[in-house]
Design a protein around this motif. Structure first.
Motif, PDB file in Angstrom:
ATOM      1  N   SER A  49      23.407  13.524  20.805  1.00 60.64           N
ATOM      2  CA  SER A  49      22.242  13.239  19.986  1.00 60.64           C
ATOM      3  C   SER A  49      20.979  13.668  20.730  1.00 60.64           C
ATOM      4  N   ASP A  98      18.223  12.258  20.607  1.00 66.41           N
ATOM      5  CA  ASP A  98      17.594  11.042  21.111  1.00 66.41           C
ATOM      6  C   ASP A  98      18.152  10.660  22.483  1.00 66.41           C
ATOM      7  N   ILE A 108      16.688  13.062  25.037  1.00 64.18           N
ATOM      8  CA  ILE A 108      15.296  12.720  25.295  1.00 64.18           C
ATOM      9  C   ILE A 108      15.208  11.495  26.198  1.00 64.18           C
ATOM     10  N   ALA A 109      16.052  10.484  25.930  1.00 63.81           N
ATOM     11  CA  ALA A 109      16.035   9.269  26.750  1.00 63.81           C
ATOM     12  C   ALA A 109      16.410   9.574  28.197  1.00 63.81           C
ATOM     13  N   SER A 146      13.661  11.808  29.868  1.00 59.37           N
ATOM     14  CA  SER A 146      12.454  11.018  30.114  1.00 59.37           C
ATOM     15  C   SER A 146      12.612  10.168  31.370  1.00 59.37           C
ATOM     16  N   SER A 175      17.758   0.032  26.593  1.00 56.80           N
ATOM     17  CA  SER A 175      16.321  -0.146  26.797  1.00 56.80           C
ATOM     18  C   SER A 175      16.065  -1.555  27.308  1.00 56.80           C
TER      19      SER A 175
END
Length: 328
Positions: free
Chosen positions: A139, A141, A144-145, A148, A216
């Motif tokens: 994914s 996402d 990106i996670a 980052s 998170s």
């Protein structure tokens, strides 16, 4: 002499490559006067680009990022590079294949005929990794996670799933949550990998990104460590070759193949080929074990003379004994 449009395109391209440009350097690069540089900057401002003047003895210009972008301008080489990148994106396993194709279609529709012709000239297809392609999709996402956390140097917490069993009959086994210091996110053969320091195992580990489910929030910041070998790409390649430190096969040997070099080269992989004559060549290659190296050389279907080392000769003898037993 370049046209005004071409000159503006070149100026904008330069401003996008670095934060600050002295006016004198821009004038020299574009082969125009300082006055023309000022006029061209004013034209770009009228088009909506936010360009700030910088003060000082080397006063120049800075292109600021804005919330609303004017139409982007690309030179010919940038168009070709963007086309190649978007087409190659269909085999990255990043889950952006459809978006990349839509972006490529949009670019082709708005390009003038001259550039559209160049786009069509570089059409190609990427071959995905052999096997179940759906198992390697990641994914955006997740990517990106991970990236980052790598960029921010923050501890990453995630759930990790491993697979056991034979292909086609695999079962997933969730593992306890992991805590790692992420150092690099890499793509290799249509798969994404995270190189990280595992805080619980106190050792370096490589994780498949498609098996990562980030949690998170991220943890505290950390000080980067020295990756074995100094480069994350070399470290990943070394691990694929069965080594923890050196990006080289643990077992490397040299043989003479009774085949022309032209017939060996297409199947040489990361080995090296040296021409010895019209029907013979020297081939040096490596593998994770001597038996595996000896077995891989059989794919050339020809007579083989071992140059060295003795371990490779012994491996051929052991392989011959196994094959004789199998045939019997």
């Amino acid at each position: 002499m370049t046209t005004t449009t071409a000159r503006l395109l070149n100026l904008l391209s330069l401003l996008q490559t670095r934060r600050d440009w002295p006016g004198a350097v821009l004038a020299e690069r574009l082969e125009i006067s300082h006055r023309t540089v000022r006029r061209d900057v004013d034209r770009l401002r009228e088009m909506g680009y936010s360009i700030q003047a910088t003060m000082g003895p080397d006063g120049g210009y800075r292109l600021d990022a804005g919330s609303e972008l004017p139409p982007l301008l690309f030179d010919d080489d940038q168009v070709v590079a963007m086309t190649v990148a978007l087409q190659a994106a269909t085999a990255t396993g990043a889950g952006i294949e459809e978006a990349a194709l839509r972006a490529l279609t949009t670019i082709r529709q708005v390009m003038p005929s001259r550039l559209r012709h160049r786009l069509h000239a570089v059409e190609f297809s990427s071959v995905p990794r052999a096997g179940d392609a759906s198992a390697t999709q990641v994914s955006p996402d997740v990517l990106i996670a991970i990236s980052s956390a790598v960029r921010a140097r923050e501890v990453l917490r995630f759930d990790y799933t491993t697979r056991t069993g034979e292909p086609g009959d695999e079962t997933t086994e969730p593992q306890p949550p992991r805590r790692v210091e992420p150092h690099a996110l890499l793509s290799s053969q249509s798969r994404w990998y995270l190189v990280a320091w595992d805080l619980d195992l106190t050792d370096w580990r490589i994780f498949r990104a498609d098996r990562i489910a980030p949690r998170s929030p991220t943890g505290p910041r950390f000080t980067p460590r020295d990756i074995p070998g100094g480069d994350p790409r070399d470290y990943l390649s070394a691990r694929f070759k069965g080594s923890d430190q050196v990006n080289a096969w643990p077992c490397t040997g040299t043989v003479v193949l009774h085949r022309p070099a032209s017939e060996v080269l297409p199947f040489a992989g990361d080995g090296t080929v040296e021409v010895l004559g019209p029907d013979r060549c020297r081939y040096t290659a490596g593998s994770w074990s001597w038996i595996a190296l000896a077995a891989s050389l059989g794919r050339f279907d020809t007579a083989i003379d071992v140059v060295g080392p003795p371990e490779l000769t012994q491996a051929f003898a052991e392989l011959a004994a196994r094959n004789a037993q199998t045939a019997g």
